[in-house]
Enzyme design. Structure first.
Site, short mmCIF file in Angstrom:
data_model
loop_
_atom_site.label_atom_id
_atom_site.label_comp_id
_atom_site.label_asym_id
_atom_site.label_seq_id
_atom_site.Cartn_x
_atom_site.Cartn_y
_atom_site.Cartn_z
CB THR A 7 -0.80 0.02 1.32
OG1 THR A 7 -1.43 -1.23 1.47
CG2 THR A 7 -1.79 1.15 1.36
N GLY B 236 -2.84 -6.79 5.17
CA GLY B 236 -3.93 -6.00 5.73
C GLY B 236 -4.73 -6.70 6.80
N GLY C 284 1.39 -3.55 4.06
CA GLY C 284 1.67 -4.97 4.32
C GLY C 284 0.39 -5.77 4.42
NE ARG D 131 -7.38 -8.78 1.49
CZ ARG D 131 -6.43 -7.85 1.56
NH1 ARG D 131 -6.39 -6.90 0.66
NH2 ARG D 131 -5.53 -7.89 2.53
CB VAL D 132 -12.43 -5.24 2.18
CG1 VAL D 132 -12.05 -3.88 2.72
CG2 VAL D 132 -13.53 -5.11 1.13
N GLY D 133 -9.05 -5.20 2.35
CA GLY D 133 -7.91 -5.16 3.25
C GLY D 133 -8.05 -4.07 4.29
CG ASP D 134 -4.38 -2.55 5.86
OD1 ASP D 134 -4.32 -3.12 4.75
OD2 ASP D 134 -3.48 -1.80 6.28
N1 GLY Z 1 -2.26 -3.40 3.03
C1 GLY Z 1 -3.02 -3.58 1.88
C2 GLY Z 1 -3.84 -4.79 1.87
O1 GLY Z 1 -3.53 -5.77 2.52
O2 GLY Z 1 -4.81 -4.81 1.16
#
Ligand code: GLY
Length: 276
Positions: free
Chosen positions: A139, A192, A190, A166-169
């Site tokens: 990211t 998420g 990194g 899928r959704v990350g952080d």
């Molecule tokens: N840090 C970004 C993700 O894992 O989507």
């Protein structure tokens, strides 16, 4: 600060040579680029975010529109896309030829017979397997501090070849980024899922609020991620700034660097030592 973080990460979103953000980002397991982004201001805690957004070059700008033109914080998927189109945002195919070629290679590898339990554990069936690529989740997160006011922005194409949806952080406020003028700011890069599990950015900012130095705050949370992550071998990097302009950065496993500019020393790039 808000204009600056938006303008700053838009540069990376438009750079097709970067395989983990915006145009040129790796697609999901179905070969579709799905983007996550959030933006936040530290004076009011106003924030906006989009997740699994397709066909838009600048998700950070749509995140800002969510913040400024709706009573909501987070829009996802088709709803986020419809909202963007309704606000006049142009659409385009976000899959570059290079990203398509990389995805096709990955898909061929997935179709090859698997031999180990570890492979099976990560495969998630025949879609959404863990991508064997180094640049998996990098990211971009940006912090601006100007006259005591903070803003943060984060934007990413997320986990390469992730399960669709899928959704990350990055769009989860408090996980991938957070700021509060009274305490400081943090952004994350990194894996998420690890940042979501630990509310990483909010945890760092709360440590700053209690008086920790930014370096102490990020190390505390990175060590917690490593300790709790155990066998997952998490790979993350955190960057924090406090209201005095002091900076902290820490990583575990991730090769992680940040760029900084300030009145004292001008622009420079700093490589972050890994804690493990
Ligand atoms: N840090 C970004 C993700 O894992 O989507």
């Amino acid at each position: 600060p808000l204009d600056a973080v938006e303008a700053g990460v838009r540069v990376t979103e438009a750079d097709e040579t970067i395989g983990t953000v915006g145009y040129g980002g790796r697609p999901n397991a179905d070969g579709v680029v799905e983007l996550d982004s959030a933006i936040m201001r530290g004076d009011t805690l106003d924030c906006g975010a989009v997740a699994a957004l397709r066909d838009v070059l600048h998700p950070v700008s749509v995140a800002r529109m969510v913040m400024e033109h709706t009573p909501h914080v987070l829009l996802v998927g088709d709803g986020a896309r419809q909202f963007a189109v309704g606000r006049g945002v142009p659409t385009q195919d976000m899959l570059t030829p290079a990203a398509r070629a990389a995805w096709e290679r990955w898909r061929e590898e997935q179709e090859a017979p698997r031999n180990t339990d570890a492979d099976a554990a990560w495969s998630g069936g025949d879609r959404g397997g863990r991508a064997p690529v180094e640049e998996d989740h990098d990211t971009i997160g940006m912090v601006v501090l100007e006259g005591g006011r903070f803003a943060t922005a984060v934007t990413t194409s997320g986990w390469a070849y992730k399960l669709p949806g899928r959704v990350g952080d990055s769009p989860i406020v408090g996980a991938g980024g957070y700021c509060d003028d009274e305490a400081g700011a943090c952004v994350a890069s990194g894996d998420g899922e690890e940042m979501i599990r630990t509310c990483a950015s909010a945890s760092v900012v709360e440590a700053l609020r209690r008086g920790a130095h930014p370096q102490e705050a990020v190390e505390e949370v990175v060590r917690r991620i490593d300790r709790k992550g155990g066998a997952r071998k998490p790979s993350v990097g955190l960057l924090a700034v406090d209201p005095a302009g002091r900076v902290g950065a820490a990583a575990v496993r991730a090769a992680f660097s940040y760029a900084i500019t300030d009145d004292a020393a001008g622009p420079r790039v700093v490589d972050v030592e890994r804690l493990a």
